[in-house]
Design a protein around this motif. Structure first.
Motif, PDB file in Angstrom:
ATOM      1  N   ALA A   1      89.293  53.386 -45.138  1.00  0.00           N
ATOM      2  CA  ALA A   1      89.633  54.761 -44.759  1.00  0.00           C
ATOM      3  C   ALA A   1      89.054  55.126 -43.400  1.00  0.00           C
ATOM      4  O   ALA A   1      89.717  55.785 -42.596  1.00  0.00           O
ATOM      5  CB  ALA A   1      89.136  55.728 -45.822  1.00  0.00           C
TER       6      ALA A   1
ATOM      7  N   LYS B   1      94.900  62.136 -40.512  1.00  0.00           N
ATOM      8  CA  LYS B   1      93.844  61.342 -41.131  1.00  0.00           C
ATOM      9  C   LYS B   1      92.691  62.213 -41.627  1.00  0.00           C
ATOM     10  O   LYS B   1      92.217  62.040 -42.747  1.00  0.00           O
ATOM     11  CB  LYS B   1      93.320  60.313 -40.131  1.00  0.00           C
ATOM     12  N   ASN B   2      92.240  63.154 -40.806  1.00  0.00           N
ATOM     13  CA  ASN B   2      91.099  63.991 -41.191  1.00  0.00           C
ATOM     14  C   ASN B   2      91.390  64.817 -42.441  1.00  0.00           C
ATOM     15  O   ASN B   2      90.542  64.931 -43.325  1.00  0.00           O
ATOM     16  CB  ASN B   2      90.717  64.917 -40.036  1.00  0.00           C
TER      17      ASN B   2
ATOM     18  N   LEU C   1      96.557  56.535 -48.752  1.00  0.00           N
ATOM     19  CA  LEU C   1      95.722  55.410 -48.332  1.00  0.00           C
ATOM     20  C   LEU C   1      96.268  54.082 -48.844  1.00  0.00           C
ATOM     21  O   LEU C   1      96.321  53.090 -48.103  1.00  0.00           O
ATOM     22  CB  LEU C   1      94.294  55.601 -48.839  1.00  0.00           C
TER      23      LEU C   1
ATOM     24  N   HIS D   1      99.577  53.029 -47.095  1.00  0.00           N
ATOM     25  CA  HIS D   1      99.282  52.560 -45.735  1.00  0.00           C
ATOM     26  C   HIS D   1      98.665  51.173 -45.759  1.00  0.00           C
ATOM     27  O   HIS D   1      98.994  50.329 -44.924  1.00  0.00           O
ATOM     28  CB  HIS D   1      98.351  53.554 -45.036  1.00  0.00           C
TER      29      HIS D   1
ATOM     30  N   PHE E   1      92.474  53.009 -41.256  1.00  0.00           N
ATOM     31  CA  PHE E   1      93.511  53.961 -41.626  1.00  0.00           C
ATOM     32  C   PHE E   1      93.938  54.757 -40.398  1.00  0.00           C
ATOM     33  O   PHE E   1      93.118  55.394 -39.740  1.00  0.00           O
ATOM     34  CB  PHE E   1      92.993  54.896 -42.717  1.00  0.00           C
ATOM     35  N   GLU E   2      95.213  54.694 -40.058  1.00  0.00           N
ATOM     36  CA  GLU E   2      95.773  55.420 -38.914  1.00  0.00           C
ATOM     37  C   GLU E   2      96.887  56.330 -39.418  1.00  0.00           C
ATOM     38  O   GLU E   2      97.872  55.859 -39.981  1.00  0.00           O
ATOM     39  CB  GLU E   2      96.341  54.441 -37.885  1.00  0.00           C
ATOM     40  N   HIS E   3      96.704  57.625 -39.256  1.00  0.00           N
ATOM     41  CA  HIS E   3      97.698  58.604 -39.682  1.00  0.00           C
ATOM     42  C   HIS E   3      97.489  59.853 -38.842  1.00  0.00           C
ATOM     43  O   HIS E   3      96.354  60.175 -38.484  1.00  0.00           O
ATOM     44  CB  HIS E   3      97.520  58.919 -41.172  1.00  0.00           C
TER      45      HIS E   3
END
Length: 86
Positions: free
Chosen positions: A39, A48-49, A13, A16, A43-45
Motif C-alpha cells: 500500500a 491513494k490517500n 488494493l 491493483h 500502490f499507485e492511484h
C-alpha cells in the motif's frame, strides 16, 4: 458500516495488485503484513490517500466497535439475575 468501507478499500488494493502481476496479487492476498508494504510502496492511484485512510482508519474503528460490542454483550450475559420481588 466501517467493515464495508474497509472491504471496498481492500478491493481497490487487491485489484491493483493483481493487475500489476499474479505474484504480487497472491502476496497481498496471502502474506499477512505485505498489504502494508504494498500500500505504501507500490500502490499507485489518483486517490491513494483517501483509499489508504479509508482502509486503515475503518479497520481500526471496526475493530474498536466490535470489541466494545463484544464486551457489552459479555457484561449482559455474566450479570446475575435480579432478585425476586415479593
Amino acid at each position: 458500516m466501517f467493515g464495508v468501507i474497509t472491504l471496498v478499500c481492500a478491493a481497490f488494493l487487491l485489484v491493483h495488485a493483481f493487475r500489476r502481476s499474479l505474484g504480487t496479487g497472491m502476496m497481498v492476498l496471502l502474506v499477512p503484513c505485505y498489504v502494508l508494504v504494498y500500500a505504501f510502496s507500490q500502490f499507485e492511484h489518483p486517490r491513494k490517500n483517501l483509499i489508504l485512510a479509508g482502509f486503515f482508519g475503518s479497520s481500526v474503528l471496526a475493530a474498536v466497535f466490535l470489541g466494545l460490542g463484544a464486551h457489552a454483550l459479555e457484561q449482559v450475559l455474566v450479570r446475575p439475575p435480579p432478585p425476586p420481588i415479593f
